[in-house]
Motif scaffolding. Structure first.
Motif, PDB file in Angstrom:
ATOM      1  N   ALA A   1       0.845  -1.196   0.000  1.00 20.18           N
ATOM      2  CA  ALA A   1       0.000   0.000   0.000  1.00 20.18           C
ATOM      3  C   ALA A   1       0.877   1.242   0.000  1.00 20.18           C
ATOM      4  CB  ALA A   1      -0.920  -0.007   1.221  1.00 20.18           C
ATOM      5  N   PHE A   2       1.899   1.245   0.865  1.00 19.49           N
ATOM      6  CA  PHE A   2       2.900   2.302   0.882  1.00 19.49           C
ATOM      7  C   PHE A   2       4.084   1.829   1.708  1.00 19.49           C
ATOM      8  CE2 PHE A   2      -0.087   3.206   4.312  1.00 19.49           C
ATOM      9  CZ  PHE A   2       0.684   3.613   5.396  1.00 19.49           C
ATOM     10  N   LEU A   3       5.177   2.592   1.661  1.00 17.75           N
ATOM     11  CA  LEU A   3       6.399   2.237   2.372  1.00 17.75           C
ATOM     12  C   LEU A   3       6.687   3.243   3.483  1.00 17.75           C
ATOM     13  CD1 LEU A   3       8.826   1.376  -0.592  1.00 17.75           C
ATOM     14  CD2 LEU A   3       7.416  -0.209   0.751  1.00 17.75           C
ATOM     15  N   ILE A   4       7.295   2.747   4.556  1.00 19.26           N
ATOM     16  CA  ILE A   4       7.739   3.615   5.643  1.00 19.26           C
ATOM     17  C   ILE A   4       9.169   3.245   6.009  1.00 19.26           C
ATOM     18  CG2 ILE A   4       5.437   4.039   6.590  1.00 19.26           C
ATOM     19  CD1 ILE A   4       5.994   1.876   8.704  1.00 19.26           C
ATOM     20  N   LYS A   5       9.871   4.205   6.587  1.00 25.24           N
ATOM     21  CA  LYS A   5      11.243   3.956   7.029  1.00 25.24           C
ATOM     22  C   LYS A   5      11.247   3.120   8.298  1.00 25.24           C
ATOM     23  CE  LYS A   5      15.416   6.351   8.646  1.00 25.24           C
ATOM     24  NZ  LYS A   5      16.014   7.659   8.987  1.00 25.24           N
ATOM     25  N   ASP A   6      10.378   3.466   9.238  1.00 21.46           N
ATOM     26  CA  ASP A   6      10.229   2.757  10.502  1.00 21.46           C
ATOM     27  C   ASP A   6       8.906   3.196  11.116  1.00 21.46           C
ATOM     28  OD1 ASP A   6      10.688   5.295  11.699  1.00 21.46           O
ATOM     29  OD2 ASP A   6      12.831   4.869  11.908  1.00 21.46           O
ATOM     30  N   TYR A   7       8.654   2.848  12.365  1.00 23.76           N
ATOM     31  CA  TYR A   7       7.356   3.156  12.977  1.00 23.76           C
ATOM     32  C   TYR A   7       7.270   4.578  13.520  1.00 23.76           C
ATOM     33  CZ  TYR A   7       6.866  -1.865  12.516  1.00 23.76           C
ATOM     34  OH  TYR A   7       6.821  -3.135  12.014  1.00 23.76           O
ATOM     35  N   GLU A   8       8.298   5.360  13.299  1.00 19.88           N
ATOM     36  CA  GLU A   8       8.243   6.790  13.602  1.00 19.88           C
ATOM     37  C   GLU A   8       7.879   7.600  12.357  1.00 19.88           C
ATOM     38  OE1 GLU A   8       8.448   8.145  16.445  1.00 19.88           O
ATOM     39  OE2 GLU A   8       9.650   6.876  17.778  1.00 19.88           O
ATOM     40  N   ASP A   9       7.788   6.951  11.221  1.00 21.98           N
ATOM     41  CA  ASP A   9       7.586   7.640   9.952  1.00 21.98           C
ATOM     42  C   ASP A   9       6.279   8.445   9.964  1.00 21.98           C
ATOM     43  OD1 ASP A   9       7.026   8.233   7.139  1.00 21.98           O
ATOM     44  OD2 ASP A   9       8.564   6.742   6.668  1.00 21.98           O
ATOM     45  N   PRO A  10       6.341   9.734   9.621  1.00 20.63           N
ATOM     46  CA  PRO A  10       5.125  10.563   9.603  1.00 20.63           C
ATOM     47  C   PRO A  10       4.031  10.014   8.681  1.00 20.63           C
ATOM     48  CG  PRO A  10       7.076  11.951   9.485  1.00 20.63           C
ATOM     49  CD  PRO A  10       7.548  10.535   9.334  1.00 20.63           C
ATOM     50  N   LYS A  11       4.392   9.326   7.620  1.00 20.49           N
ATOM     51  CA  LYS A  11       3.380   8.765   6.710  1.00 20.49           C
ATOM     52  C   LYS A  11       2.494   7.763   7.434  1.00 20.49           C
ATOM     53  CE  LYS A  11       6.031   7.244   3.339  1.00 20.49           C
ATOM     54  NZ  LYS A  11       7.385   7.714   3.682  1.00 20.49           N
ATOM     55  N   LEU A  12       3.120   6.945   8.294  1.00 17.39           N
ATOM     56  CA  LEU A  12       2.352   5.959   9.054  1.00 17.39           C
ATOM     57  C   LEU A  12       1.388   6.654  10.002  1.00 17.39           C
ATOM     58  CD1 LEU A  12       1.688   3.129  10.102  1.00 17.39           C
ATOM     59  CD2 LEU A  12       3.640   3.361  11.673  1.00 17.39           C
ATOM     60  N   TRP A  13       1.869   7.639  10.735  1.00 17.88           N
ATOM     61  CA  TRP A  13       1.024   8.266  11.747  1.00 17.88           C
ATOM     62  C   TRP A  13      -0.050   9.149  11.129  1.00 17.88           C
ATOM     63  CZ3 TRP A  13       0.568   6.245  16.254  1.00 17.88           C
ATOM     64  CH2 TRP A  13       1.576   5.353  16.660  1.00 17.88           C
ATOM     65  N   ALA A  14       0.207   9.682   9.942  1.00 14.41           N
ATOM     66  CA  ALA A  14      -0.849  10.396   9.228  1.00 14.41           C
ATOM     67  C   ALA A  14      -1.981   9.443   8.880  1.00 14.41           C
ATOM     68  CB  ALA A  14      -0.281  11.037   7.960  1.00 14.41           C
ATOM     69  N   ALA A  15      -1.618   8.229   8.459  1.00 15.05           N
ATOM     70  CA  ALA A  15      -2.634   7.226   8.111  1.00 15.05           C
ATOM     71  C   ALA A  15      -3.416   6.777   9.341  1.00 15.05           C
ATOM     72  CB  ALA A  15      -1.967   6.031   7.443  1.00 15.05           C
ATOM     73  N   LEU A  16      -2.706   6.517  10.452  1.00 14.23           N
ATOM     74  CA  LEU A  16      -3.379   6.053  11.666  1.00 14.23           C
ATOM     75  C   LEU A  16      -4.254   7.142  12.279  1.00 14.23           C
ATOM     76  CD1 LEU A  16      -0.518   3.976  13.355  1.00 14.23           C
ATOM     77  CD2 LEU A  16      -2.293   3.206  11.755  1.00 14.23           C
ATOM     78  N   GLU A  17      -3.747   8.360  12.250  1.00 15.04           N
ATOM     79  CA  GLU A  17      -4.553   9.463  12.787  1.00 15.04           C
ATOM     80  C   GLU A  17      -5.809   9.685  11.948  1.00 15.04           C
ATOM     81  OE1 GLU A  17      -1.758  12.648  12.908  1.00 15.04           O
ATOM     82  OE2 GLU A  17      -0.574  11.706  14.513  1.00 15.04           O
ATOM     83  N   GLU A  18      -5.707   9.486  10.655  1.00 13.31           N
ATOM     84  CA  GLU A  18      -6.890   9.623   9.800  1.00 13.31           C
ATOM     85  C   GLU A  18      -7.894   8.517  10.082  1.00 13.31           C
ATOM     86  OE1 GLU A  18      -9.363  11.438   7.024  1.00 13.31           O
ATOM     87  OE2 GLU A  18      -7.618  12.134   8.154  1.00 13.31           O
ATOM     88  N   LEU A  19      -7.397   7.311  10.339  1.00 17.24           N
ATOM     89  CA  LEU A  19      -8.295   6.224  10.733  1.00 17.24           C
ATOM     90  C   LEU A  19      -9.045   6.578  12.008  1.00 17.24           C
ATOM     91  CD1 LEU A  19      -6.432   2.833  10.107  1.00 17.24           C
ATOM     92  CD2 LEU A  19      -8.638   3.535   9.170  1.00 17.24           C
ATOM     93  N   ASP A  20      -8.341   7.142  12.978  1.00 25.48           N
ATOM     94  CA  ASP A  20      -8.994   7.576  14.211  1.00 25.48           C
ATOM     95  C   ASP A  20     -10.054   8.647  13.912  1.00 25.48           C
ATOM     96  OD1 ASP A  20      -7.752   5.963  16.102  1.00 25.48           O
ATOM     97  OD2 ASP A  20      -6.123   7.359  16.485  1.00 25.48           O
ATOM     98  N   ARG A  21      -9.696   9.571  13.035  1.00 26.40           N
ATOM     99  CA  ARG A  21     -10.592  10.688  12.739  1.00 26.40           C
ATOM    100  C   ARG A  21     -11.911  10.238  12.110  1.00 26.40           C
ATOM    101  NH1 ARG A  21     -12.426  14.002   9.016  1.00 26.40           N
ATOM    102  NH2 ARG A  21     -11.426  12.857   7.322  1.00 26.40           N
ATOM    103  N   ILE A  22     -11.827   9.251  11.217  1.00 30.15           N
ATOM    104  CA  ILE A  22     -13.047   8.802  10.534  1.00 30.15           C
ATOM    105  C   ILE A  22     -13.751   7.675  11.298  1.00 30.15           C
ATOM    106  CG2 ILE A  22     -12.099   9.435   8.278  1.00 30.15           C
ATOM    107  CD1 ILE A  22     -11.613   6.468   7.730  1.00 30.15           C
TER     108      ILE A  22
END
Length: 248
Positions: free
Chosen positions: A219-240
């Motif tokens: 789906a997409f790539l991240i450097k590690d679990y601090e990657d802003p791309k990951l947390w943007a996705a998780l925060e959006e899941l929380d939001r919706i």
């Protein structure tokens, strides 16, 4: 599944709401073990004169070894003597466990992600091609023995990764839908397995080049679990309302 290099990463998780479970590979995904595996293979293969005694390089390791089940590795390294290959891989794993006991470290941000998952009461499983002694040692060393509801090994299934069997078995054990579950993986073999099982896979570039991982269609790539791309996705899941927080 939305396939992207990360710019639209949040979109690729929208369709999973409400999320039920998160699945993890172990090697390279929970902990950056590829350098230890590479070192062990390189040293032991050189000792027995493999490739005329010329040490294997990282390109060879990534192409022929990383993420693969030991049965497949044995066939690649010793095509004319499979039994010798199996014995060699067993000895190599013993060396790996000795190295890992002293040097194993979690991927950056792992415990932050662990808390996010626990706070939302999601089911979770470790799904790995690693031998059982390796998997148990790594999970225990990282303090995750009580985190995972189940551990599925490639050897538990008719086919290991890159076949989907281990991930399908995890879905069955957890009693969750592939349409409500996402996966973390770091190898081409593992990403292919998760995608073949019908799930969205987030790839980590902890040990393998991004261009190779993208060929497996994460789906997409991240450097590690601090990657802003990951947390943007998780925060959006929380939001919706894609996940439901459990009571403290």
């Amino acid at each position: 599944m939305t396939i992207s290099s990360g710019e639209n990463s949040t979109c690729s998780l929208y369709q999973l709401a409400p999320v039920e479970a998160v699945l993890f590979d172990v090697d390279g995904t929970l902990c950056d073990t590829d350098p230890l595996h590479y070192y062990a293979f390189r040293e032991m293969l050189q000792e027995i004169g493999f490739n005329s005694g010329i040490p294997i390089d990282e390109e060879f390791f990534i192409k022929n070894i990383a993420g693969k089940h030991n049965d497949d590795i044995a066939s690649v390294l010793f095509p004319d003597d499979y039994e010798r290959g199996v014995k060699f891989c067993d000895d190599k794993e013993a060396m790996f466990r000795r190295l890992a006991k002293e040097q194993l470290k979690p991927v950056n941000g792992l415990y932050k992600l662990k808390k996010w998952i626990e706070d939302r009461g999601l089911k979770r499983a470790a799904v790995t091609n690693a031998p059982r002694p390796n998997a148990e040692q790594m999970i225990s060393t990282l303090g995750l023995s009580d985190f995972f509801h189940t551990v599925v090994l490639g050897s538990d299934c008719e086919h290991a990764k890159p076949f989907p069997d281990p991930y399908l078995k995890a879905l069955e054990i957890l009693n969750v839908s592939k349409d409500r579950t996402f996966v973390f993986e770091d190898s081409v073999s593992g990403i292919k397995a998760g995608v073949a099982a019908g799930m969205s896979v987030i790839g980590l570039t902890t040990g393998n080049p991004a261009h190779l991982l993208m060929e497996a269609k994460p789906a997409f790539l991240i450097k590690d679990y601090e990657d802003p791309k990951l947390w943007a996705a998780l925060e959006e899941l929380d939001r919706i309302g894609g996940v439901t927080k459990v009571a403290a």
